[in-house]
Every structure is written in structure tokens, then in C-alpha cells.
Motif scaffolding. Structure first.
Motif, PDB file in Angstrom:
ATOM      1  N   SER A 390       2.083  71.979  31.257  1.00 31.13           N
ATOM      2  CA  SER A 390       2.324  72.463  32.616  1.00 31.13           C
ATOM      3  C   SER A 390       3.074  73.786  32.565  1.00 31.13           C
ATOM      4  O   SER A 390       3.997  73.967  31.765  1.00 31.13           O
ATOM      5  N   GLY A 393       6.342  73.010  35.667  1.00 31.62           N
ATOM      6  CA  GLY A 393       7.171  71.821  35.561  1.00 31.62           C
ATOM      7  C   GLY A 393       6.483  70.568  36.068  1.00 31.62           C
ATOM      8  O   GLY A 393       5.317  70.300  35.752  1.00 31.62           O
ATOM      9  N   GLN A 394       7.182  69.813  36.884  1.00 26.28           N
ATOM     10  CA  GLN A 394       6.661  68.551  37.403  1.00 26.28           C
ATOM     11  C   GLN A 394       5.722  68.741  38.605  1.00 26.28           C
ATOM     12  O   GLN A 394       5.188  67.763  39.128  1.00 26.28           O
ATOM     13  N   ARG A 399       0.157  67.675  35.926  1.00 26.33           N
ATOM     14  CA  ARG A 399       1.317  66.846  35.595  1.00 26.33           C
ATOM     15  C   ARG A 399       1.397  65.664  36.559  1.00 26.33           C
ATOM     16  O   ARG A 399       1.689  64.529  36.149  1.00 26.33           O
ATOM     17  N   GLU A 422       5.167  65.626  27.730  1.00 26.39           N
ATOM     18  CA  GLU A 422       5.182  66.692  28.726  1.00 26.39           C
ATOM     19  C   GLU A 422       5.542  68.018  28.047  1.00 26.39           C
ATOM     20  O   GLU A 422       6.693  68.242  27.675  1.00 26.39           O
ATOM     21  N   ASP A 424       6.175  71.656  28.547  1.00 24.90           N
ATOM     22  CA  ASP A 424       6.524  72.597  29.610  1.00 24.90           C
ATOM     23  C   ASP A 424       6.580  74.012  29.055  1.00 24.90           C
ATOM     24  O   ASP A 424       7.140  74.250  27.977  1.00 24.90           O
TER      25      ASP A 424
END
Length: 642
Positions: A390, A393-394, A399, A422, A424
Motif C-alpha cells: 500500500s 497506509g490502511q 489494503r 502489510e 507500507d
């Protein structure tokens, strides 16, 4: 995954490509050490080299490991870096047999040639190649009858292999004054092989899995200095089998080389390459049967019609989605059996800590199907890493869908150790990394290729964050900790969109050209996937010492999908998330992943939001980028990226 290459100098090449000038000096674009460094990143387990020195006066060859070659006119320098995933004994490439044949090989054999559980496929291929005749280099492609032994030609042997491969093979023929080097890549281009055809300014003939970064740096400097936007040192080698026959000129005793391309000899493979579907346009009664109706419980349908564990139909009329599910299940099994995921004796980790296979994971339809099928076939003691990148971020769409996908996988398989890794990234902080990826996507040069390449390269690296539970089992008490996936095999969903009408352009073509137009667009996508996608993707993933495997591009999966009427594969009259990739959505429901079955297509550059960040960085805004058709804009030099 391996890195292979050869540097050929002192030989005047005659082919359909630009001819070399035998008096030109060796190009200084990069050194042999530069090439070794680039190849070693693909094959971290071992690195080897082998040189052949050729003397035209006698027509003989001199094979030496550490000879300066001052008395030779021609030189072939083979380089092989190995990522070993099969076999008991460690190997170092190039492989050399007792008569002097030399092989550097990057690929996997999943069928066509038998490879035992304890065997290495490169060594097995070397044995088979050693039994081949040399007739193919003179234009013959079928079994050799001249010797009376019925030997196969090299094109015939390579046409039987199921699986991805690229190779370079030096064939010794003691009874012939000429010498032959064979090279090529599989019919769909699932493994990268770049070529530099010699010309009057750059004499050497080069093959390599990847471009050294120095090639890009020098090319970019030249572009800036001369105002030229399109200097290409490397080309993607078109899929196929090639021979370079080397002999000597009778007039001046110089070395001459002739390049020929050979056709595939396996009739089934030739049919796949043509990519022709028998049933393209539905009849009126078939159109009526396509009217959307309330979706039944696909899970119950599957278990009513297919006995558990057998994967075969009880009814006389097969359901297309069940046929595709069976083909995909077998494809995953071929790519993840114990003998195909790591050598017999390798790892210091305890088995319960091993994660031999990971998935490039967006939580979308394709990666969810791969995850569910991998879970079915992989030994339950192993974990599965889901690699998600990603640039927001979230909040990136991929994501969000990846987190939802993880919950769905945990629901259908709660005992499996799933880890959503994840990764980032901040594009503004990736200056050196961007330059490095530019070398990996080479010869591609557009912002779209670069964005996809960066996203794939970072995801494949597997370095990110995972959530671990604190104390007792609780979904609420988790902490985010650093984690690096050690899986050396990555399953990738490439080929699903091309074969099942997943791109927006497919709907556009369907609206203007109906079923025939859609079929032609899908055919075009499949026949150019080697150049537009697979070479680039292979190079970006393999640079991390990982091997990409493409279950949707298994030969049997391709054949299965072609045997199914087009209107059963996709129905683009229906809304996005329903009719596009219709057959895969049915497969997903059979596997119990119902939420993923409704997700629309989202390309990695948009789902990860790297395209948005790239547009802002290089064009000022998304709007300006769209007006400039940013995805297809060619990058004019590395200086434009910083």
C-alpha cells in the motif's frame, strides 16, 4: 528462480536482426561483473561461469575455465545464478555434461518430462538434451532419422515441457564442423529472457534474464545529452526456440553465426498459442439461459454434484465452473507439492515455523481463489503469507479488501496460520529503489510499467508488518510488529483477467464489437502477455530471490478455459463484479469465499494507490496526469524520476 546469461564476442552474426561489425570494440555499457550482480539477486544460492573459446582455422573449440583466450577469435561466456527449489544435491550452473554440453536454465518442469521427487529439473533436462540430435539447427524439427536412432530434436523436446522456462544450451556435435547454441523461452513468456542484437556500434550478442542497472544509467545519460527519448539496448526475446549455428568463413577464416527461429512441434501447444475458442457467439436459446436470476447456494450445488475429494462429476453434463475449479486445483498442486517447493534438505527452521509459499494478495477475486486452493493442498503444518502493498497506509483499496479477505479465509480455514504482511511504502522516499526498478522493467519505459514494477518489487520483498495477538486469544488485543516473509515461492494471479474478460477494455470492446470483438481482444491480450506483462513481472519479483508461479497460466487451465463457451466465461451485459470473470466468481462461491466473488477488478497500481502518488509527483495532480495519458507516457531518463 534463476538468473541466466551469455555474452558472445568475436562472431559476426547473420540474422533477421541488425548485423554486427566484427571490428567494433566490446561495448562498455556494463561490465561482466555488473551482469553477475544483477543475475545473483535472482539466484542467491550459487553463481557460476563457463567460457568457450573458438578457433576458426581448425573449426575446433577449446573449453577452459581460466584461460585468457588470447589465441581465440570467438568467446562465449555463460553465467548462471541459481535459486534451487528442487532436488537433493546442491547444484551450480552452468551445468556441463561429460561431452562438454553446457546448460543454464531458469524454469520449472511440471509435466511433459518426468522429474522424480528427489531430482532437480535442470539436471533432468540436461540429460534429455544430451540425447537430442543436432538436426534442428539445420531446419529439421522432428525426430532425427539420419542416425537411425530416432533421436528427438531440441525444438521437439522443449515443445513437450509443461511449465515456465528460459534456457541457453551449448550443444557439442563432434561430427560437424559447426557449433550450435540454443536459446529461448516458453510459449507464453512466463520467464524473462532479454536479448541485445549486435549492430555496428555494439558488437557482442547478449542474452540475460535481466538488465544490469548500469545499462539504464548509461542509456539515460545518453538520452539527456542527445535529447533522444527512446534508446533501447535490450529487447524482450519473443517466445520460441532459437539456434545460433557458428561456423568459419572460407574466405577470411572469421567466425560466422546464423540465428534461426524454430516452430513448436507439439500440436497441443500450437493450438494453445493460437488461442482459438470453438464457441464464441451464443445462440438465441443460449442467450435466454444467461438471464440473471437469484444466485443459488453454490456451496451446496458443488457438494451435491461433486463427491468430496474426488473432483469429478456425478452428472453426465459437466458444469463449466466445476471443470475450471478442478483444473485450477491441479495447477496449484503441481506448483506446491513438497518436492516442488524446496530441496529435500534445506531449512534450519522447524517445520511448524516454515512458510514455503506466499501469495501476492489484494484480497480480490483472483488472489482469494489462489489462497483458498493453496490452503486445500498445502500441508497444514505450514503457514501462508499474504503479501499486500500500500502507498496509502490502511486507506488503500487493496489494503481494505486484503483485511476483509483475511477474515474470510480465517472463517473457511481457521486452523491455518495466515499472516497478512502489510508492506507500507512512501513513493517520495523511494529514489534509489525507483532507479533500481527502472533497470528491472527495462526495456519497458512507461510510468505505468514503473508503477506496477515498484509495487510488485516491494510486495515480493515481503518486508512489512503483521498483527500478533497479545496474551490470550483475542481479536481485540493485537500489536503490529515487523516481519519479513521468507517464502521463496510466490503465487501470482497473472492471466486471470486476460482469459476471463476482467479488464475495462474488454467491456468497451464488447459494447462495440459484441462477442466476436470481445474474443479478439482477449486473444490479443493473451498473445502479447509475454511482452506487456510477464517478462517485467518476472524480473521485478525474481530480483528479491523469489520465484513467481502463475497457476492461471498453466497449460491445462488455458486449455480448459478455451474449451468453455465464451458466454460461460464472461457475460459483459451484466454489471461489473457480476458478469466480468463470471466463471471465476462461480469458482469462488464453490470455495465458500462469497464476499470476494462480488469484488470488481482493480489493477495493482490503482488498488495500492501508487498510480495516484506517481501522478502527483510527476505530473502535479491526477487531473493533469489523466490529461497527459500518464500511464502510457515514456520516462525520459532517470533524472526525471528524482
Amino acid at each position: 528462480m534463476c538468473g541466466i546469461g551469455v555474452i558472445i564476442s568475436g562472431i559476426r552474426i547473420d540474422s533477421a536482426y541488425p548485423m554486427s561489425d566484427p571490428t567494433s570494440p566490446v561495448s562498455s555499457v556494463f561490465s561482466v561483473d555488473d551482469l553477475k550482480v544483477a543475475l545473483r539477486r535472482r539466484g542467491p544460492d550459487s553463481l557460476g561461469c563457463k567460457k568457450i573459446f573458438l578457433h576458426p582455422a581448425s573449426g575446433e573449440e577449446c573449453v577452459e575455465l581460466r584461460c585468457c583466450g588470447d589465441q581465440s577469435n570467438g568467446e562465449l561466456h555463460f553465467i548462471g545464478a541459481t535459486l534451487q527449489l528442487r532436488g537433493i544435491n546442491p547444484i551450480t550452473q552452468p551445468l556441463v555434461d561429460e561431452v562438454g554440453n553446457i546448460l543454464v536454465y531458469n524454469g520449472e518442469i511440471f509435466g511433459g518430462i518426468h522429474v522424480g521427487n528427489d531430482s532437480n529439473d535442470a539436471e533432468i533436462l540436461m540429460q534429455y538434451l544430451g540425447k537430442c540430435c543436432a538436426c534442428g539447427s539445420h531446419g529439421h524439427t522432428t525426430a532425427c532419422n539420419n542416425s537411425g536412432l530416432g533421436k528427438s530434436s531440441i525444438p521437439e523436446l522443449l515443445s513437450t515441457i509443461k511449465g515456465p522456462w528460459a534456457m541457453i544450451y551449448w550443444q557439442v556435435t563432434l561430427s560437424d564442423s559447426s557449433r550450435t547454441m540454443w536459446f529461448g523461452r516458453d510459449a507464453f513468456g512466463r520467464r524473462s529472457l532479454l536479448v541485445h542484437w549486435p549492430n555496428s556500434e555494439d558488437f557482442p550478442f547478449l542474452l540475460s534474464s535481466v538488465s544490469p542497472i548500469s545499462t539504464v544509467e548509461q542509456s539515460s545519460d545518453s538520452e539527456v545529452e542527445n535529447g533522444i527519448a527512446n534508446i533501447n539496448f535490450w529487447d524482450e526475446l519473443p517466445c520460441g526456440v532459437y539456434s545460433l549455428s557458428i561456423g568459419s568463413s572460407k574466405s577470411d577464416k572469421s567466425l560466422l553465426g546464423e540465428v534461426k527461429k524454430h516452430g513448436w512441434t507439439n500440436p497441443m501447444l500450437r493450438e494453445l498459442v493460437k488461442w482459438e475458442r470453438a464457441s464464441v457467439e451464443p445462440k438465441p436459446e443460449e442467450l435466454r439461459s444467461m438471464i440473471p436470476r437469484e444466485q443459488p447456494d453454490m456451496h451446496s450445488i458443488y457438494f451435491e454434484r461433486v463427491p468430496l475429494g474426488l473432483g469429478t462429476m456425478q452428472t453426465s453434463v459437466p458444469v463449466p465452473a466445476q471443470t475450471v475449479l478442478t483444473a485450477l486445483r491441479e495447477s496449484i498442486m503441481r506448483r506446491t507439492t513438497q518436492s516442488a517447493i524446496f530441496p529435500v534438505v534445506t531449512c534450519d527452521l522447524k517445520q511448524e515455523e516454515l512458510v514455503p509459499v506466499a501469495i501476492l494478495f489484494s484480497g480480490g477475486l483472483d488472489s482469494m481463489i489462489l489462497a483458498a486452493l493453496l490452503d486445500e493442498g498445502l500441508n497444514p503444518i505450514y503457514g501462508i503469507d499474504l503479501l499486500n502493498v500500500s502507498f496509502d497506509g490502511q486507506f488503500a483499496p487493496d489494503r481494505i479488501s486484503a483485511k476483509a479477505g483475511l477474515k474470510e479465509l480465517q472463517r473457511i480455514s481457521p486452523l491455518r496460520r495466515w499472516k497478512l504482511v502489510e508492506v507500507d511504502a512512501d513513493l517520495l522516499k523511494l529514489t534509489q529503489e525507483t532507479q533500481h526498478v527502472m533497470s528491472l522493467i527495462n526495456p519497458a519505459k512507461t510510468y505505468m510499467d514503473l508503477n506496477i514494477g515498484i509495487a510488485l518489487w516491494l510486495a515480493a520483498g515481503g518486508e512489512g508488518w503483521v498483527y500478533e495477538e497479545i496474551g490470550e486469544l483475542s481479536n481485540e488485543d493485537c500489536q503490529r510488529v515487523k516481519y519479513k516473509s521468507e517464502a521463496r515461492i510466490l503465487l501470482v494471479g497473472s492471466g486471470a483477467d486476460e482469459q476471463c474478460a476482467g479488464y475495462g477494455r474488454h467491456k468497451t470492446k464488447f459494447r462495440s464489437g459484441s462477442w466476436l470483438g470481445l474474443n479478439e481482444e482477449m486473444k490479443l491480450d493473451m498473445q502479447r502477455i509475454w511482452k506487456r506483462n510477464l517478462g517485467r513481472d518476472d524480473r521485478c519479483i525474481a530480483d528479491n530471490g523469489k520465484e513467481a508461479r502463475f497457476p492461471f497460466l498453466d497449460e491445462d487451465v488455458i486449455r480448459t478455459l478455451l474449451d468453455i463457451p465464451l458466454w460461460e466465461v464472461a457475460n459483459l451485459d451484466q454489471p461489473s463484479g457480476t458478469g466480468d470473470k463470471k466463471i471465476l466468481r462461480e469458482v469462488a462461491r464453490m470455495l465458500g469465499i462469497n464476499e470476494a466473488a462480488t469484488l470488481p477488478k482493480r489493477a495493482i497500481q490503482f488498488g495500492s494507490r501508487i498510480a495516484r502518488e506517481s501522478n502527483r509527483k510527476n505530473f502535479g495532480s491526477n487531473r493533469a496526469a489523466n490529461q497527459a495519458s500518464a500511464g502510457s507516457v515514456v520516462i525520459n531518463g532517470i533524472s526525471n524520476l528524482t
